[in-house]
Design a protein around this motif. Structure first.
Motif, PDB file in Angstrom:
ATOM      1  N   UNK A  17       0.749  -1.158  -0.127  1.00 21.57           N
ATOM      2  CA  UNK A  17       0.245  -0.036  -0.027  1.00 21.57           C
ATOM      3  C   UNK A  17       0.726   1.202  -0.125  1.00 21.57           C
ATOM      4  N   UNK A  18       2.056   1.198  -0.601  1.00 25.22           N
ATOM      5  CA  UNK A  18       2.925   2.306  -0.635  1.00 25.22           C
ATOM      6  C   UNK A  18       2.974   3.052   0.823  1.00 25.22           C
ATOM      7  N   UNK A  19       3.319   2.171   1.838  1.00 22.27           N
ATOM      8  CA  UNK A  19       3.526   2.500   2.932  1.00 22.27           C
ATOM      9  C   UNK A  19       2.291   2.358   4.165  1.00 22.27           C
ATOM     10  N   UNK A  20       1.287   2.221   3.556  1.00 27.63           N
ATOM     11  CA  UNK A  20      -0.097   2.117   4.311  1.00 27.63           C
ATOM     12  C   UNK A  20      -0.091   0.787   5.200  1.00 27.63           C
ATOM     13  N   UNK A  21       0.279  -0.312   4.778  1.00 31.39           N
ATOM     14  CA  UNK A  21       0.470  -1.477   5.721  1.00 31.39           C
ATOM     15  C   UNK A  21       1.328  -1.141   7.044  1.00 31.39           C
ATOM     16  N   UNK A  22       2.527  -0.624   6.753  1.00 32.43           N
ATOM     17  CA  UNK A  22       3.245  -0.257   7.798  1.00 32.43           C
ATOM     18  C   UNK A  22       2.685   0.718   8.946  1.00 32.43           C
ATOM     19  N   UNK A  29      -6.105  10.243   1.051  1.00 29.09           N
ATOM     20  CA  UNK A  29      -6.828   9.666   1.917  1.00 29.09           C
ATOM     21  C   UNK A  29      -6.709   8.035   1.681  1.00 29.09           C
ATOM     22  N   UNK A  30      -5.319   7.624   1.210  1.00 29.67           N
ATOM     23  CA  UNK A  30      -5.064   6.391   0.789  1.00 29.67           C
ATOM     24  C   UNK A  30      -4.480   5.637   1.991  1.00 29.67           C
ATOM     25  N   UNK A  31      -4.255   6.161   3.201  1.00 32.91           N
ATOM     26  CA  UNK A  31      -3.817   5.600   4.385  1.00 32.91           C
ATOM     27  C   UNK A  31      -4.915   5.495   5.292  1.00 32.91           C
ATOM     28  N   UNK A  32      -5.009   4.366   6.447  1.00 29.24           N
ATOM     29  CA  UNK A  32      -6.113   4.330   7.387  1.00 29.24           C
ATOM     30  C   UNK A  32      -6.219   5.630   8.341  1.00 29.24           C
ATOM     31  N   UNK A  33      -5.472   6.660   8.107  1.00 30.12           N
ATOM     32  CA  UNK A  33      -5.742   7.792   9.241  1.00 30.12           C
ATOM     33  C   UNK A  33      -4.779   8.925   8.684  1.00 30.12           C
ATOM     34  N   UNK A  34      -5.105   9.939   9.256  1.00 26.45           N
ATOM     35  CA  UNK A  34      -4.347  11.199   8.966  1.00 26.45           C
ATOM     36  C   UNK A  34      -2.905  11.359   9.544  1.00 26.45           C
ATOM     37  N   UNK A  35      -2.305  12.458   9.439  1.00 26.46           N
ATOM     38  CA  UNK A  35      -0.772  12.630   9.836  1.00 26.46           C
ATOM     39  C   UNK A  35      -0.934  12.543  11.308  1.00 26.46           C
ATOM     40  N   UNK A  36      -1.962  13.065  12.018  1.00 29.46           N
ATOM     41  CA  UNK A  36      -1.989  13.340  13.470  1.00 29.46           C
ATOM     42  C   UNK A  36      -1.839  11.822  14.432  1.00 29.46           C
TER      43      UNK A  36
END
Length: 322
Positions: A66-71, A100-107
Motif C-alpha cells: 500500500x505504498x507505506x499504508x500497511x506499515x 486519503x489512501x492511508x487508514x488515518x491522517x498525519x496526526x
C-alpha cells in the motif's frame, strides 16, 4: 562462605540491565529491499550505530504494501507507544496520506525529522531508442498510451504527479497526459527491473532508489528533476535545461508512533540531528544523490502538515480526488 546463588543472580540481573540499556532500535522500511525507504532505514540505522549515537545495531524490517499504508496501520494498531521504533517515510508517503489512501491522517503519528531530499529522475533502459527527454515526450504526444511509465507510487502518487507535471509543461493537454499508461511497483528498483525486462518503457522515480542501476550503466537518465545537475551524476541533464521547468524533490525522513512520550520523541529528534551533523552522513547522502537538508521536531511536523495541504490541492487539480 560465598553464596554463589546470589552472585549468579546478581550477574544475571546485571546482564539483563545491560541488555535493556543497549536495547536495539528497529527501523521499518515500508517497501521491499532495494528501494528508497529501505536505503533510508539501512543507511541511517548503520550510521547511527557506527557514529555511536545508539548503543546497538539498528534492526531493519521490510514491511511492503500500500505504498507505506500497511506499515502505517501496523504501527498505529500495535506499536503506537514503542520507544525504539523508527519508520522511514518521504514525500511519497505524505502524498498518499493527503489523498486519503492511508487508514488515518498525519496526526496519528509523531513526525521526527528529515535528513535529506532525493531528486526525481526519468530514466529509460540503456538500450532504449529514446536518448533524450524530447524523444520520450514526442512519443507521448503522438500517442499518450504508447509508452508505459512506471514508478513506486500509484496513480496520483508523487512519482506519477511528477511525470504529469513534465507532460503538462511540455504542452500536453490534461486529457492527453491523464491517458499516459501508469504502472505501480513497490519501489523504484522493481520498476527498473521490469523496465529492463521490457515490461515498461520508462520509469519516474527517485535517484536514490535506482542509483546503482545508473552507476552500472544499465539505465540512462533522460532528465533530473532538480534545479541543478546532480553532483554524483554530472552528465545527467536536468529537465529545466531541456526547456521543461519542473523540479521534483522527495525528502527522506522518519516518523514514530503517535503515543510515544515527549522525552522519547525529543530523544529521537536529537539523535537524528546529531547524525545529520556528521561528515559521514553528508558523504553517504551525497554519494547516493541526496541533497542533505535538516528539518526536525515541531518544525518538521509543521512542514509535513503544509505538504499534505499542498498535495491535496495538486491531487484535486489533476482529478485524483474530489
Amino acid at each position: 562462605m560465598l553464596d554463589f546463588t546470589k552472585i549468579l543472580g546478581a550477574g544475571l540481573l546485571a546482564c539483563a540491565l545491560g541488555a535493556t540499556s543497549a536495547s536495539a532500535a528497529e527501523c521499518i522500511a515500508p517497501a521491499d529491499p532495494g528501494g528508497g525507504w529501505d536505503f533510508t532505514c539501512r543507511t541511517v540505522g548503520q550510521l547511527l550505530y557506527d557514529q555511536k549515537i545508539v548503543d546497538a545495531p539498528v534492526q531493519v524490517t521490510n514491511m511492503p504494501g500500500g505504498v507505506g499504508a500497511v506499515a502505517f496501520a501496523n504501527v498505529a494498531a500495535k506499536r503506537a507507544d514503542d520507544p525504539e521504533l523508527l519508520v522511514a517515510t518521504s514525500t511519497v508517503g505524505v502524498t498518499q496520506i493527503a489523498q486519503g489512501k492511508y487508514p488515518a491522517g498525519i496526526d496519528t503519528m509523531r513526525w521526527l525529522g528529515m535528513l535529506g531530499s532525493d531528486v526525481g529522475v526519468i530514466v529509460v533502459d540503456s538500450k532504449s531508442d529514446m536518448k533524450t527527454l524530447d524523444d520520450l515526450l514526442a512519443k507521448l504526444k503522438a500517442d499518450p498510451g504508447s509508452v508505459p511509465v512506471a514508478g513506486s507510487s500509484g496513480v496520483g502518487g508523487w512519482d506519477h504527479i511528477r511525470m504529469l507535471m513534465v507532460a503538462d509543461k511540455a504542452g500536453m493537454s490534461a486529457d492527453d497526459y491523464k491517458s499516459i499508461r501508469w504502472v505501480q511497483f513497490d519501489g523504484g528498483s522493481p520498476a527498473v527491473t521490469q523496465m529492463m525486462g521490457g515490461q515498461v518503457g520508462a520509469v519516474s522515480t527517485d535517484l536514490g532508489e535506482i542509483a546503482g542501476f545508473v552507476e552500472s550503466g544499465d539505465i540512462r537518465i533522460l532528465a533530473a528533476l532538480s534545479d541543478d545537475r546532480i553532483p554524483a551524476f554530472p552528465d545527467a541533464p536536468t529537465a529545466k535545461e531541456q526547456g521543461i521547468d519542473v523540479t521534483g524533490y522527495n525528502w527522506r525522513g522518519f516518523y514514530t508512533g503517535g503515543k510515544v512520550s515527549d522525552d522519547v520523541y525529543n530523544g529521537w529528534v536529537e539523535k537524528l540531528h546529531t547524525l545529520y551533523d556528521t561528515d559521514a552522513w553528508k558523504k553517504e547522502a551525497t554519494a547516493k544523490g541526496l541533497v542533505p537538508i535538516w528539518r526536525g521536531g515541531p518544525e518538521f511536523e509543521t512542514y509535513v502538515s503544509e505538504q499534505v495541504d499542498a498535495m491535496a490541492r495538486i491531487s484535486k487539480e489533476i482529478g485524483v480526488i474530489q
